[in-house]
Design a protein around this motif. Structure first.
Motif, PDB file in Angstrom:
ATOM      1  N   VAL A 134      -0.708 -10.275  14.443  1.00 13.87           N
ATOM      2  CA  VAL A 134      -0.080 -11.109  13.408  1.00 13.87           C
ATOM      3  C   VAL A 134       1.344 -10.632  13.138  1.00 13.87           C
ATOM      4  CG1 VAL A 134      -0.182 -11.815  10.990  1.00 13.87           C
ATOM      5  CG2 VAL A 134      -2.279 -11.758  12.362  1.00 13.87           C
ATOM      6  N   GLN A 135       1.521  -9.325  12.994  1.00 10.29           N
ATOM      7  CA  GLN A 135       2.858  -8.793  12.727  1.00 10.29           C
ATOM      8  C   GLN A 135       3.810  -9.034  13.892  1.00 10.29           C
ATOM      9  OE1 GLN A 135       3.916  -7.519   9.726  1.00 10.29           O
ATOM     10  NE2 GLN A 135       1.913  -8.301   9.118  1.00 10.29           N
ATOM     11  N   GLU A 136       3.282  -8.912  15.107  1.00  9.40           N
ATOM     12  CA  GLU A 136       4.117  -9.136  16.286  1.00  9.40           C
ATOM     13  C   GLU A 136       4.638 -10.575  16.323  1.00  9.40           C
ATOM     14  OE1 GLU A 136       3.618  -9.333  21.144  1.00  9.40           O
ATOM     15  OE2 GLU A 136       2.124  -8.254  19.937  1.00  9.40           O
ATOM     16  N   VAL A 137       3.739 -11.539  16.034  1.00 10.50           N
ATOM     17  CA  VAL A 137       4.148 -12.942  16.064  1.00 10.50           C
ATOM     18  C   VAL A 137       5.119 -13.245  14.929  1.00 10.50           C
ATOM     19  CG1 VAL A 137       3.351 -15.325  15.840  1.00 10.50           C
ATOM     20  CG2 VAL A 137       2.036 -13.686  17.198  1.00 10.50           C
ATOM     21  N   LEU A 138       4.796 -12.763  13.718  1.00  7.09           N
ATOM     22  CA  LEU A 138       5.637 -13.068  12.556  1.00  7.09           C
ATOM     23  C   LEU A 138       7.031 -12.470  12.680  1.00  7.09           C
ATOM     24  CD1 LEU A 138       3.106 -12.655   9.595  1.00  7.09           C
ATOM     25  CD2 LEU A 138       3.866 -14.762  10.709  1.00  7.09           C
ATOM     26  N   ASN A 139       7.139 -11.342  13.376  1.00 10.06           N
ATOM     27  CA  ASN A 139       8.434 -10.668  13.513  1.00 10.06           C
ATOM     28  C   ASN A 139       9.188 -11.067  14.774  1.00 10.06           C
ATOM     29  OD1 ASN A 139       8.054  -9.190  11.114  1.00 10.06           O
ATOM     30  ND2 ASN A 139       6.879  -7.624  12.196  1.00 10.06           N
ATOM     31  N   SER A 140       8.618 -11.948  15.558  1.00 11.07           N
ATOM     32  CA  SER A 140       9.279 -12.379  16.789  1.00 11.07           C
ATOM     33  C   SER A 140      10.174 -13.582  16.523  1.00 11.07           C
ATOM     34  CB  SER A 140       8.238 -12.737  17.847  1.00 11.07           C
ATOM     35  OG  SER A 140       7.453 -13.842  17.419  1.00 11.07           O
ATOM     36  N   PRO A 141      11.239 -13.780  17.319  1.00 10.46           N
ATOM     37  CA  PRO A 141      12.113 -14.947  17.143  1.00 10.46           C
ATOM     38  C   PRO A 141      11.334 -16.244  17.402  1.00 10.46           C
ATOM     39  CG  PRO A 141      13.154 -13.277  18.526  1.00 10.46           C
ATOM     40  CD  PRO A 141      11.734 -12.867  18.358  1.00 10.46           C
ATOM     41  N   GLY A 142      11.603 -17.233  16.612  1.00  6.47           N
ATOM     42  CA  GLY A 142      10.938 -18.514  16.800  1.00  6.47           C
ATOM     43  C   GLY A 142       9.462 -18.500  16.465  1.00  6.47           C
TER      44      GLY A 142
END
Length: 296
Positions: A134-142
């Motif tokens: 979840v953190q990886e997706v939320l902190n990724s561009p777009g």
């Protein structure tokens, strides 16, 4: 995840230090005990006391103060007391201070294995992996709900029995306009968590809107089950208020919404209910005025 394992490793090192403490102190304790036993003169003192008492008893017998029978009885008693004291003070030979040193590595190995196995068995390894995704997706561009859904679906395949995966998925499906998938995810969550009133209420609400705001037989069954478990369940009461309002039963809608109002914890939902009550009251008043005009 890295910080967690570093913390576990640090705690293990502290535990291992305490476990090895007896072995590291064994030599000093052995030398101290050996010195104590070497300097102990208790047996010599007991023997000296015995000899003094026996000499006094023999002198008394020679002077005729005690007869032979009494002398023998007293001498046997002195010998018995000396023997008992000697037996009580008999020491087991000291063992080598390094004896048992091979047990410590075995205990250390068992402790590490038990810690790792126990964590994997009852720990939150899956939850940590889910959090990282979840953190990886939320902190990724777009970042987008669609991207998060793709990653969560991967987690659902790898850990299908983790209820937190489905608890995240079903509102996301609803948000992106996939109510059927949302319903399936919520039903899976109910399988794992049990038929809780709050989950049943959300399922009833989902199916209610999928049915176009109609209280179908299936929706009504879920409503009945939910209210049987929790008569003040706000989600179901709010939904029933919507159904009554759309059907023109404003007084009944107001009753449902007033009961629901006490159960909503977030201010946004409570404010929406208050606005609905205000509109229903206006409609009710308008209907009453129109009915009065018709009568006139």
């Amino acid at each position: 995840m890295t910080m967690l394992w570093l913390s576990i490793g640090t705690l293990l090192l502290i535990a291992l230090w305490f476990l090895s403490l007896p072995l590291r102190r064994a030599r000093a304790i052995h030398d101290w005990q050996q010195g104590f036993e070497t300097d102990d003169r208790a047996e010599e003192q007991n023997l000296a006391v015995y000899e003094r008492r026996l000499a006094a008893l023999e002198s008394a017998c020679e002077r005729g103060e005690v007869d032979v029978a009494r002398f023998e009885e007293s001498r046997h008693e002195l010998e018995r007391n000396l023997l008992e004291d000697t037996e009580a003070r008999r020491r087991v030979p000291l063992r080598n201070p390094l004896a048992g040193r091979f047990v410590i590595p075995l205990v250390i190995t068992a402790l590490i294995a038990a810690t790792v196995t126990g964590y994997r068995w009852v720990g939150a390894n899956g939850d940590l992996a889910l959090y990282a995704v979840v953190q990886e997706v939320l902190n990724s561009p777009g970042a987008s709900p669609e991207n998060l859904i793709v990653r969560l679906e991967e987690q659902a395949e790898s850990q299908p029995d983790n209820p937190k995966v489905w608890a995240l998925l079903f509102p996301l499906y609803q948000k992106v306009g996939q109510p059927d998938r949302s319903i399936r995810a919520l039903e899976r969550l109910i399988e794992l968590e049990g038929r809780r009133a709050d989950l049943l209420a959300q399922l009833a609400q989902l199916k209610f809107y999928v049915a176009g705001g109609s209280l179908t037989y299936e929706v009504q069954a879920l409503v009945d089950e939910t209210l049987d478990k929790d008569p003040r369940q706000p989600t179901v009461l709010g939904m029933l208020g919507v159904e009554a309002f759309d059907d023109g039963r404003y007084e009944q809608a107001i009753g449902y919404w007033r009961r629901a109002l006490a159960g909503f914890e977030d201010s946004a939902s409570a404010e929406a209910i208050r606005k609905g009550i205000a509109v229903a009251e206006q409609r009710l008043e308008q209907s009453a005025n129109e009915a009065g005009l018709v009568v006139d």
